[in-house]
Design a protein around this motif. Structure first.
Motif, short mmCIF file in Angstrom:
data_model
loop_
_atom_site.label_atom_id
_atom_site.label_comp_id
_atom_site.label_asym_id
_atom_site.label_seq_id
_atom_site.Cartn_x
_atom_site.Cartn_y
_atom_site.Cartn_z
N HIS A 257 46.46 40.75 6.39
CA HIS A 257 46.56 42.00 7.16
C HIS A 257 46.71 43.22 6.26
O HIS A 257 47.48 43.21 5.32
CB HIS A 257 47.76 41.93 8.10
N ARG A 258 45.99 44.26 6.60
CA ARG A 258 46.11 45.54 5.92
C ARG A 258 47.42 46.23 6.32
O ARG A 258 48.11 46.83 5.50
CB ARG A 258 44.95 46.44 6.34
N MET A 259 47.75 46.13 7.60
CA MET A 259 48.99 46.74 8.11
C MET A 259 49.26 46.14 9.48
O MET A 259 48.36 45.52 10.06
CB MET A 259 48.85 48.26 8.23
N LEU B 97 50.52 65.63 -3.82
CA LEU B 97 50.12 64.68 -4.86
C LEU B 97 49.42 63.44 -4.31
O LEU B 97 48.84 62.66 -5.07
CB LEU B 97 51.33 64.29 -5.70
N CYS B 98 49.46 63.24 -3.00
CA CYS B 98 48.81 62.07 -2.39
C CYS B 98 47.34 61.98 -2.74
O CYS B 98 46.77 60.91 -2.76
CB CYS B 98 48.90 62.13 -0.87
N ILE B 99 46.71 63.12 -2.98
CA ILE B 99 45.26 63.09 -3.15
C ILE B 99 44.85 62.73 -4.59
O ILE B 99 43.69 62.41 -4.83
CB ILE B 99 44.60 64.42 -2.72
N ASN B 100 45.80 62.77 -5.51
CA ASN B 100 45.42 62.67 -6.92
C ASN B 100 44.83 61.34 -7.38
O ASN B 100 44.09 61.31 -8.36
CB ASN B 100 46.59 63.06 -7.82
N CYS B 101 45.14 60.25 -6.69
CA CYS B 101 44.50 58.97 -7.05
C CYS B 101 43.32 58.70 -6.12
O CYS B 101 42.52 57.81 -6.39
CB CYS B 101 45.47 57.81 -6.95
N HIS B 102 43.21 59.44 -5.04
CA HIS B 102 42.14 59.19 -4.06
C HIS B 102 40.93 60.10 -4.29
O HIS B 102 39.81 59.73 -4.00
CB HIS B 102 42.69 59.35 -2.63
N ILE B 103 41.15 61.31 -4.74
CA ILE B 103 40.07 62.20 -5.21
C ILE B 103 40.55 62.78 -6.54
O ILE B 103 41.05 63.90 -6.62
CB ILE B 103 39.73 63.33 -4.20
N GLU C 223 52.33 47.52 2.60
CA GLU C 223 52.16 47.20 4.02
C GLU C 223 51.34 45.93 4.24
O GLU C 223 51.22 45.46 5.35
CB GLU C 223 51.48 48.37 4.74
N ARG C 224 50.77 45.40 3.18
CA ARG C 224 49.93 44.20 3.32
C ARG C 224 50.76 42.95 3.53
O ARG C 224 51.83 42.81 2.96
CB ARG C 224 49.11 44.01 2.06
N PHE C 225 50.22 42.02 4.30
CA PHE C 225 50.92 40.73 4.46
C PHE C 225 49.96 39.64 4.93
O PHE C 225 48.84 39.93 5.39
CB PHE C 225 52.08 40.89 5.46
C1 HEC Z 1 49.30 56.55 -8.32
C2 HEC Z 1 48.11 56.64 -7.52
C3 HEC Z 1 48.25 56.86 -6.03
C4 HEC Z 1 48.90 57.89 -5.40
C5 HEC Z 1 49.65 59.06 -6.01
C6 HEC Z 1 48.71 57.66 -3.97
N1 HEC Z 1 47.94 56.55 -3.77
FE1 HEC Z 1 47.32 55.80 -1.98
N2 HEC Z 1 46.47 54.21 -2.92
C7 HEC Z 1 46.47 54.01 -4.29
C8 HEC Z 1 45.91 52.71 -4.58
C9 HEC Z 1 45.74 52.10 -5.96
C10 HEC Z 1 45.58 52.12 -3.34
C11 HEC Z 1 45.00 50.75 -3.10
C12 HEC Z 1 46.10 49.76 -3.08
C13 HEC Z 1 45.70 48.40 -2.70
O1 HEC Z 1 44.65 48.19 -2.06
O2 HEC Z 1 46.47 47.50 -3.03
C14 HEC Z 1 45.93 53.11 -2.32
C15 HEC Z 1 45.71 52.93 -0.96
C16 HEC Z 1 46.10 53.83 0.00
C17 HEC Z 1 45.83 53.68 1.41
C18 HEC Z 1 45.07 52.54 2.06
C19 HEC Z 1 46.07 51.50 2.41
C20 HEC Z 1 45.48 50.21 2.86
O3 HEC Z 1 46.13 49.55 3.65
O4 HEC Z 1 44.41 49.84 2.39
C21 HEC Z 1 46.40 54.75 2.05
C22 HEC Z 1 46.41 55.03 3.53
C23 HEC Z 1 47.04 55.57 1.03
N3 HEC Z 1 46.82 54.97 -0.21
C24 HEC Z 1 47.76 56.73 1.29
C25 HEC Z 1 48.42 57.48 0.31
C26 HEC Z 1 49.34 58.56 0.60
C27 HEC Z 1 49.71 59.06 1.99
C28 HEC Z 1 49.79 59.01 -0.60
C29 HEC Z 1 50.85 60.08 -0.85
C30 HEC Z 1 52.17 59.76 -0.34
C31 HEC Z 1 49.13 58.23 -1.63
N4 HEC Z 1 48.31 57.31 -1.05
C32 HEC Z 1 49.27 58.44 -3.00
C33 HEC Z 1 46.91 54.88 -5.25
C34 HEC Z 1 47.66 56.02 -5.00
#
Ligand code: HEC
Ligand code: HEC
Ligand code: HEC
Ligand code: HEC
Ligand code: HEC
Length: 407
Positions: free
Chosen positions: A374-376, A104-110, A303-305
């Protein structure tokens, strides 16, 4: 002769035993394949993908590059956004390779089915690590590379979703201002769920905004897609339009990439006079204010700070005193995901940090104030083998103050 007979009997017995065993094993194997597995449907929003989308009439593909043939400025802006890098992001790719990252990790990214290699129809026994999947015959690798692309937000059911409608468009347009509202942003920027004991999704930007003073006044779109006037495509008359670079924290995804910031934090420094007398103490204070963000700072990824550094250098240039303060969340991930602390700045909140030094000698002291976002942390970056091309932080504020200490 008797010996031979006995051996013969034994063999016959063995054959029966082997047969019995074979039958039991094949029955077990068959039952596993024939009886239906307990397949549970996908229930959570983040388990689901936007269904396959066909190319709207009048267009050659769903790709941002092709939208960009006409919507040139939009394409240029979007390309610099983190949305365009939501798939190629080095940290995301590193995390995706881990066994602990479920499908499910990919569902908000693609977010479009077209961008995903597999079609997931359910979960075996409700286990998120056992998606029931088959290859996607319409998988589009180039579209996958585009991450959160134009079509993720704009293409549904053969239409381009817009907010005003247009006679001039060569593609069908459907007006849907609810779809293109902050609800669209919140569908990805707000997830608060413990997926497994060691995996929690905690993006609360939407909830923070709803609970804050901007609710009903300004929203994700009015701040992150500021209004402007320009032609939607070169050669057409100017119209109301929205900036598509999605500026945010401004921490770029690659050293070579410029990322735009909205600058939400104000920093105010109070330093001693330029000249002091030996015996006076040099007191320094830094006040940080969440002045312009519509949510807490930092927001989103846990992880941001921020770090607020105050440094004092002696006339000889030696670092003689230093304080460091941190704004952000702290999490424990093992043995179970748990938030340990959270001192993020609320909307409008201001926080003052103070320190002081008693100078030991006369001469010119240098005081440095650095606020970084910081991003992380470096440990996480090292753990994920992110190289030098992955920026970990940016300077939000820097100031150097010279103080002359006299007899
Ligand atoms: C509900 C939607 C959603 C899902 C599901 C999701 N993400 Fe994301 N992800 C986001 C959003 C929104 C951001 C940007 C957050 C921000 O910049 O504050 C993000 C950002 C990230 C980043 C970049 C972090 C950074 O420091 O900029 C990574 C790496 C990441 N996600 C990994 C994952 C992984 C691994 C999973 C599965 C465990 C996952 N995501 C599942 C919405 C999601
Ligand atoms: C061949 C040129 C062309 C291509 C390719 C194209 N568009 Fe358009 N689009 C237009 C024109 C022209 C308009 C109308 C402009 C106006 O009304 O000023 C328009 C309007 C729009 C609107 C506004 C609709 C509204 O309600 O106001 C959106 C959103 C949009 N396009 C998105 C896209 C997306 C996404 C793609 C790619 C999938 C795309 N367009 C591809 C030419 C194009
Ligand atoms: C399909 C899911 C999705 C939708 C819809 C979405 N975003 Fe995002 N957004 C993400 C992801 C994922 C990232 C982080 C990508 C990365 O860091 O690799 C992100 C990053 C951002 C960032 C950059 C954060 C930073 O690090 O500075 C901003 C700002 C942002 N989105 C605003 C918006 C706004 C405004 C909307 C609504 C118009 C919106 N997003 C809609 C998923 C989404
Ligand atoms: C994260 C979601 C998101 C992505 C990605 C996105 N847009 Fe938009 N777009 C919007 C929203 C929301 C609006 C409407 C803003 C409003 O009117 O409040 C919009 C409006 C538009 C409009 C109408 C005119 C205007 O500026 O308001 C056009 C044209 C457009 N987008 C083209 C594109 C193109 C081309 C791409 C890709 C290069 C793209 N968009 C990517 C969310 C997105
Ligand atoms: C009042 C204006 C405003 C509103 C409303 C607003 N934001 Fe922001 N947002 C900002 C500013 C300013 C920043 C930059 C913070 C900084 O200085 O790094 C920001 C940063 C972000 C970031 C990066 C977070 C971080 O700390 O790195 C994300 C993601 C984001 N916004 C998403 C959203 C979403 C989603 C919404 C709607 C629920 C929204 N924003 C509403 C102004 C706003």
């Amino acid at each position: 002769m008797t010996r031979l007979l006995k051996l013969g009997e034994l063999n016959r017995r063995n054959i029966i035993v082997v047969f019995a065993l074979l039958i039991t094993i094949s029955a077990l194997v068959l039952s596993r394949y024939l009886s239906p597995k307990n397949i549970t449907p996908l229930t959570q929003s983040w388990e689901k993908v936007i269904p396959h989308q066909d190319i709207p009439k009048g267009l050659v593909s769903l790709s941002a590059k092709d939208c960009g043939v006409c919507h040139q400025e939009y394409y240029k802006e979007w390309k610099t956004s983190t949305h365009a890098h939501a798939w190629t992001d080095l940290q995301f790719q590193a995390e995706l390779r881990k066994e602990s990252s479920p499908f499910l990790c990919i569902n908000c990214h693609i977010p479009l089915q077209n961008q995903q290699e597999f079609i997931v129809s359910g979960l075996e026994n409700g286990d998120i690590y056992k998606p029931v999947k088959k290859p996607n015959p319409h998988f589009d690798k180039d579209l996958q590379m585009e991450g959160i692309t134009c079509a993720s937000c704009h293409v549904r059911d053969g239409y381009i979703i817009g907010k005003t409608g247009s006679e001039l468009a060569p593609h069908p347009v459907k007006v849907d201002s609810i779809h293109l509202s902050e609800q669209l942003c919140i569908s990805c920027h707000n997830a608060n769920a413990v997926v497994t004991p060691t995996l929690a999704c905690t993006f609360e930007t939407g909830d923070e905004w709803k609970a804050g003073p901007y609710f009903g006044k300004q929203n994700c779109i009015s701040c992150h897609m500021p209004e402007m006037h320009r032609p939607i495509m070169p050669g057409l008359p100017e119209k109301k339009s929205h900036y598509h670079a999605f500026p945010g924290s401004g921490i770029p995804k690659l050293v070579s990439l410029k990322s735009e910031s909205l600058d939400g934090m104000d920093v105010k420094v109070e330093a001693p006079k330029k000249q002091v007398i030996l015996g006076d103490s040099l007191s320094l204070s830094v006040t940080v204010v969440n002045a312009r963000a519509g949510h807490r700072l930092p927001s989103g990824d846990p992880e941001r700070f921020y770090l607020i550094n105050m440094k004092f250098y002696s006339p000889a240039g030696d670092l003689v005193h230093q304080t460091q303060n941190r704004i952000g969340e702290r999490w424990q991930w093992y043995p179970e995901a748990k938030k340990l602390s959270d001192n993020n700045l609320n909307i409008g909140e201001s926080r003052r940090y103070k320190t002081a030094l008693q100078p030991a000698q006369t001469g010119t002291y240098t005081l440095k104030v650095e606020v970084t976002k910081h991003r992380m942390d470096e440990e996480t970056a090292k753990y994920n083998k992110l190289g030098d091309e992955y920026p970990l932080f940016i300077y939000v504020y820097e100031e150097e103050i010279k103080i002359s200490v006299e007899e």
